[in-house]
Design an enzyme around this catalytic site. Structure first.
Site, PDB file in Angstrom:
ATOM      1  N   ASP A 216      39.374  33.223  32.296  1.00  0.00           N
ATOM      2  CA  ASP A 216      38.527  34.250  32.892  1.00  0.00           C
ATOM      3  C   ASP A 216      37.113  33.688  33.055  1.00  0.00           C
ATOM      4  OD1 ASP A 216      37.156  36.508  33.689  1.00  0.00           O
ATOM      5  OD2 ASP A 216      38.019  37.799  32.133  1.00  0.00           O
TER       6      ASP A 216
ATOM      7  N   ASN B  63      39.989  43.401  37.401  1.00  0.00           N
ATOM      8  CA  ASN B  63      40.303  43.346  38.828  1.00  0.00           C
ATOM      9  C   ASN B  63      39.072  43.071  39.687  1.00  0.00           C
ATOM     10  OD1 ASN B  63      41.634  45.500  41.410  1.00  0.00           O
ATOM     11  ND2 ASN B  63      42.235  43.405  41.018  1.00  0.00           N
TER      12      ASN B  63
ATOM     13  N   CYS C 191      37.681  39.530  39.395  1.00  0.00           N
ATOM     14  CA  CYS C 191      37.560  38.059  39.473  1.00  0.00           C
ATOM     15  C   CYS C 191      38.887  37.396  39.837  1.00  0.00           C
ATOM     16  CB  CYS C 191      37.039  37.483  38.146  1.00  0.00           C
ATOM     17  SG  CYS C 191      35.340  37.921  37.755  1.00  0.00           S
ATOM     18  N   ARG C 192      39.722  37.183  38.834  1.00  0.00           N
ATOM     19  CA  ARG C 192      40.927  36.375  39.022  1.00  0.00           C
ATOM     20  C   ARG C 192      41.971  37.023  39.918  1.00  0.00           C
ATOM     21  NH1 ARG C 192      42.280  35.797  32.887  1.00  0.00           N
ATOM     22  NH2 ARG C 192      41.445  37.906  33.025  1.00  0.00           N
ATOM     23  N   SER C 193      42.373  38.252  39.634  1.00  0.00           N
ATOM     24  CA  SER C 193      43.470  38.841  40.407  1.00  0.00           C
ATOM     25  C   SER C 193      43.106  39.100  41.868  1.00  0.00           C
ATOM     26  CB  SER C 193      44.027  40.093  39.725  1.00  0.00           C
ATOM     27  OG  SER C 193      43.063  41.099  39.570  1.00  0.00           O
TER      28      SER C 193
ATOM     29  N   CYS D  28      44.723  41.154  36.318  1.00  0.00           N
ATOM     30  CA  CYS D  28      43.791  40.579  35.343  1.00  0.00           C
ATOM     31  C   CYS D  28      43.171  41.723  34.562  1.00  0.00           C
ATOM     32  CB  CYS D  28      42.762  39.661  36.000  1.00  0.00           C
ATOM     33  SG  CYS D  28      41.533  40.464  37.053  1.00  0.00           S
TER      34      CYS D  28
END
Length: 155
Positions: free
Chosen positions: A125, A13, A15-17, A10
């Site tokens: 995001d 690095n 939140c999402r990933s 993401c």
């Protein structure tokens, strides 16, 4: 044959990933799939930092521990060392493409599209949004990882 090495990418690095990494690690283990998973960001703003506290809370509520996570930035060598590098959105995919070289061996793509998850193809995001965006991210990560497991079993 060695375990497939998967890298989720993401922007920062935090939140999402790291969420997808944690979900994939846990769900693949539960499914009996031997995989190596990691995550990183295309940007360097958060290198060395933990996951966003809002994501840590949302993930913990669903049974995923993001506390050990420390952000790192994507490196060109990642495209040699991983089999599959999956971006959370198209901007992240462009960031990955800027690191591709003739020796790169990793297959790249959008996480949700590659896994066959329902739309959207871009994983939104939640960083600038409300807490509900973090909770929704957990559900979307679980949906994507379910598709990832199906696809890995077909390989």
């Amino acid at each position: 044959m060695s375990a497939p090495r998967l890298l989720f990418v993401c922007l920062g690095n935090i939140c999402r990933s790291p969420l997808v990494e944690a979900v994939a690690r846990q769900r693949c283990a539960e499914a009996g799939l031997a995989v190596e998973v990691a995550s990183c960001g295309t940007g360097d703003w958060h290198v060395g930092h933990g996951a966003d506290p809002r994501m840590v809370r949302a993930a913990a509520a669903a049974g995923y521990d993001l506390m050990p996570h420390r952000a790192r930035q994507l490196q060109a060598a990642d495209l040699d060392g991983y089999d599959l590098v999956l971006a959370m959105d198209r901007d992240n995919l462009r960031g990955i493409a800027s690191h591709v070289s003739p020796r790169s061996r990793a297959e790249t793509g959008l996480f949700l599209a590659w896994t066959g998850a329902a739309p959207p193809e871009d994983f939104p995001d939640p960083y600038h949004g409300a807490f509900d965006g973090f909770t929704a991210s957990v559900a979307l990560a679980e949906q994507g990882v379910a598709g990832l497991i199906r696809r890995l079993r077909q390989r």
